[in-house]
Design a protein around this motif. Structure first.
Motif, mmCIF file in Angstrom:
data_model
loop_
_atom_site.group_PDB
_atom_site.id
_atom_site.type_symbol
_atom_site.label_atom_id
_atom_site.label_comp_id
_atom_site.label_asym_id
_atom_site.label_seq_id
_atom_site.Cartn_x
_atom_site.Cartn_y
_atom_site.Cartn_z
ATOM 1 N N UNK A 92 -8.707 -11.249 24.459
ATOM 2 C CA UNK A 92 -7.306 -11.132 24.900
ATOM 3 C C UNK A 92 -7.024 -9.733 25.449
ATOM 4 N N UNK A 93 -7.871 -8.755 25.104
ATOM 5 C CA UNK A 93 -7.745 -7.410 25.675
ATOM 6 C C UNK A 93 -6.498 -6.654 25.247
ATOM 7 N N UNK A 94 -5.802 -7.128 24.203
ATOM 8 C CA UNK A 94 -4.547 -6.482 23.810
ATOM 9 C C UNK A 94 -4.699 -5.449 22.698
ATOM 10 N N UNK A 95 -5.844 -5.487 22.006
ATOM 11 C CA UNK A 95 -5.991 -4.644 20.811
ATOM 12 C C UNK A 95 -6.282 -3.185 21.166
ATOM 13 N N UNK A 96 -5.948 -2.271 20.261
ATOM 14 C CA UNK A 96 -6.237 -0.849 20.446
ATOM 15 C C UNK A 96 -7.744 -0.635 20.534
ATOM 16 N N UNK A 97 -8.501 -1.335 19.660
ATOM 17 C CA UNK A 97 -9.968 -1.218 19.615
ATOM 18 C C UNK A 97 -10.602 -2.602 19.696
ATOM 19 N N UNK A 98 -11.771 -2.666 20.325
ATOM 20 C CA UNK A 98 -12.557 -3.906 20.319
ATOM 21 C C UNK A 98 -13.815 -3.631 19.504
ATOM 22 N N UNK A 99 -14.045 -4.429 18.462
ATOM 23 C CA UNK A 99 -15.197 -4.199 17.583
ATOM 24 C C UNK A 99 -16.337 -5.151 17.948
ATOM 25 N N UNK A 100 -17.567 -4.604 17.950
ATOM 26 C CA UNK A 100 -18.751 -5.469 18.105
ATOM 27 C C UNK A 100 -19.119 -6.014 16.728
ATOM 28 N N UNK B 223 0.823 -1.218 0.000
ATOM 29 C CA UNK B 223 0.000 0.000 0.000
ATOM 30 C C UNK B 223 0.857 1.268 0.000
ATOM 31 N N UNK B 224 2.194 1.093 0.097
ATOM 32 C CA UNK B 224 3.143 2.215 0.218
ATOM 33 C C UNK B 224 2.833 3.069 1.441
ATOM 34 N N UNK B 225 2.491 2.396 2.564
ATOM 35 C CA UNK B 225 2.198 3.099 3.821
ATOM 36 C C UNK B 225 3.086 2.562 4.942
ATOM 37 N N UNK B 226 3.340 3.426 5.946
ATOM 38 C CA UNK B 226 4.084 2.984 7.126
ATOM 39 C C UNK B 226 3.121 2.225 8.056
ATOM 40 N N UNK B 227 3.621 1.224 8.815
ATOM 41 C CA UNK B 227 2.750 0.518 9.761
ATOM 42 C C UNK B 227 1.995 1.467 10.689
ATOM 43 N N UNK B 228 2.630 2.553 11.112
ATOM 44 C CA UNK B 228 1.971 3.477 12.055
ATOM 45 C C UNK B 228 0.765 4.197 11.434
ATOM 46 N N UNK B 229 0.651 4.136 10.100
ATOM 47 C CA UNK B 229 -0.502 4.764 9.417
ATOM 48 C C UNK B 229 -1.610 3.758 9.131
ATOM 49 N N UNK B 230 -1.396 2.478 9.557
ATOM 50 C CA UNK B 230 -2.367 1.424 9.213
ATOM 51 C C UNK B 230 -2.981 0.783 10.454
ATOM 52 N N UNK C 209 -3.484 -10.327 16.373
ATOM 53 C CA UNK C 209 -3.360 -9.083 17.157
ATOM 54 C C UNK C 209 -1.906 -8.935 17.626
ATOM 55 N N UNK C 210 -1.319 -10.032 18.085
ATOM 56 C CA UNK C 210 0.084 -9.978 18.534
ATOM 57 C C UNK C 210 1.005 -9.593 17.380
ATOM 58 N N UNK C 211 0.710 -10.110 16.186
ATOM 59 C CA UNK C 211 1.516 -9.770 14.999
ATOM 60 C C UNK C 211 1.405 -8.277 14.699
ATOM 61 N N UNK C 212 0.180 -7.746 14.785
ATOM 62 C CA UNK C 212 -0.029 -6.323 14.523
ATOM 63 C C UNK C 212 0.740 -5.461 15.515
ATOM 64 N N UNK C 213 0.647 -5.815 16.787
ATOM 65 C CA UNK C 213 1.338 -5.039 17.833
ATOM 66 C C UNK C 213 2.856 -5.105 17.610
ATOM 67 N N UNK C 214 3.358 -6.324 17.327
ATOM 68 C CA UNK C 214 4.810 -6.503 17.112
ATOM 69 C C UNK C 214 5.302 -5.662 15.940
ATOM 70 N N UNK C 215 4.410 -5.431 14.958
ATOM 71 C CA UNK C 215 4.812 -4.669 13.769
ATOM 72 C C UNK C 215 4.629 -3.168 13.910
ATOM 73 N N UNK C 216 4.093 -2.702 15.048
ATOM 74 C CA UNK C 216 3.896 -1.264 15.237
ATOM 75 C C UNK C 216 2.620 -0.733 14.604
ATOM 76 N N UNK C 217 1.638 -1.635 14.362
ATOM 77 C CA UNK C 217 0.341 -1.230 13.809
ATOM 78 C C UNK C 217 -0.641 -0.958 14.949
ATOM 79 N N UNK C 218 -1.655 -0.128 14.691
ATOM 80 C CA UNK C 218 -2.802 -0.111 15.585
ATOM 81 C C UNK C 218 -3.642 -1.336 15.246
ATOM 82 N N UNK C 219 -4.368 -1.854 16.223
ATOM 83 C CA UNK C 219 -5.088 -3.109 15.986
ATOM 84 C C UNK C 219 -6.551 -2.988 16.404
ATOM 85 N N UNK C 220 -7.411 -3.707 15.677
ATOM 86 C CA UNK C 220 -8.832 -3.791 16.035
ATOM 87 C C UNK C 220 -9.192 -5.270 16.117
ATOM 88 N N UNK C 221 -9.670 -5.682 17.290
ATOM 89 C CA UNK C 221 -10.034 -7.092 17.489
ATOM 90 C C UNK C 221 -11.516 -7.280 17.237
#
Ligand code: B16
Ligand code: MG
Length: 211
Positions: free
Chosen positions: A192-200, A156-163, A173-185
């Motif tokens: 697991x309570x680790x994600x930036x956002x929890x989606x219904x 996508x030509x984007x930095x992980x911090x923009x995705x 979720x662990x992969x996303x966090x390890x890569x410096x991404x924001x995450x939505x579970x």
């Protein structure tokens, strides 16, 4: 948020029941105990690693060639189920959310461990929503390694911090966090309570991207 990377199985469509049925058929043939709880450990995990988890319950040792044949056998059963999939296997909520995100000029990618991603996207008619696809065919390390998401961001030509990474698996979720991404579970990964956002539901992404 400039880009969103979606896991496939468990987020955009639900092929986990086909994975379960195919692994169960193999495990039964080999006389190995397998249930839905063990199946939960296979979410987001590659085919070869999934087989190793199933073989933890085996009393026999198998050679690499036998393991490769078992994985192939499971995949043939699984692909027979995928052949029956159609666009009706994707909810209106998923399609409407993807369309609205595209209208907002957010770049969209798939980030899946599955080597069957191209077949699933074709059967469900989902490919057209995405600017890029990163899947089990272009990676050497499976989730929780962030490789599949790094590659998606690069496509996508984007930095992980923009995705934002959207995932139903704890390993994802662990992969996303390890890569410096924001995450939505979503689904199983919420607990697991680790994600930036929890989606219904996946449409919650529309309000998150309003922020
Ligand atoms: P395949 P995802 C993952 O898809 C599944 O969750 C996981 O159960 C499966 O073992 C893996 O794909 C590999 O799939 O055998 O088709 O290559 O959740 O990352 O979209
Ligand atoms: Mg998944």
């Amino acid at each position: 948020m400039k880009g969103i990377i979606f896991d496939l199985d468990g987020v955009l469509c639900f092929t986990d029941r086909y994975h379960y049925a195919a692994w169960k058929k193999l495990a039964d043939r080999l006389g190995i105990y397998f249930d839905e709880k063990i199946n939960d450990r296979l979410r987001g995990v590659s085919r070869a690693e999934s087989l190793e988890i199933i073989l933890e319950r085996s009393e026999k040792e198998y050679s690499p060639a036998q393991k490769a044949q078992f994985a192939e056998e499971k995949n043939e059963t699984y692909r027979a189920s995928l052949e029956k999939m159609s666009p009706a296997d994707v909810t209106d909520e998923v399609r409407e959310t993807l369309s609205k995100l595209r209208e907002r000029n957010i770049k969209l990618a798939v980030g899946s461990s599955s080597k069957n991603t191209p077949l699933i996207l074709e059967k469900t008619n989902l490919r057209g929503y995405f600017d890029a696809v990163s899947d089990g065919n272009n990676i050497t390390h499976s989730k929780p390694d962030p490789e599949v998401f790094f590659t998606a961001a690069e496509f996508l030509s984007l930095a992980p911090s923009d995705c934002l990474v959207v995932e139903d698996a704890v390993a994802g979720i662990e992969a996303g966090i390890a890569g410096g991404f924001r995450t939505a579970a979503i689904g199983d990964a919420v607990r697991c309570g680790k994600a930036t956002y929890a989606l219904k539901g996946i449409s919650d992404l529309l309000s998150i991207c309003d922020d």
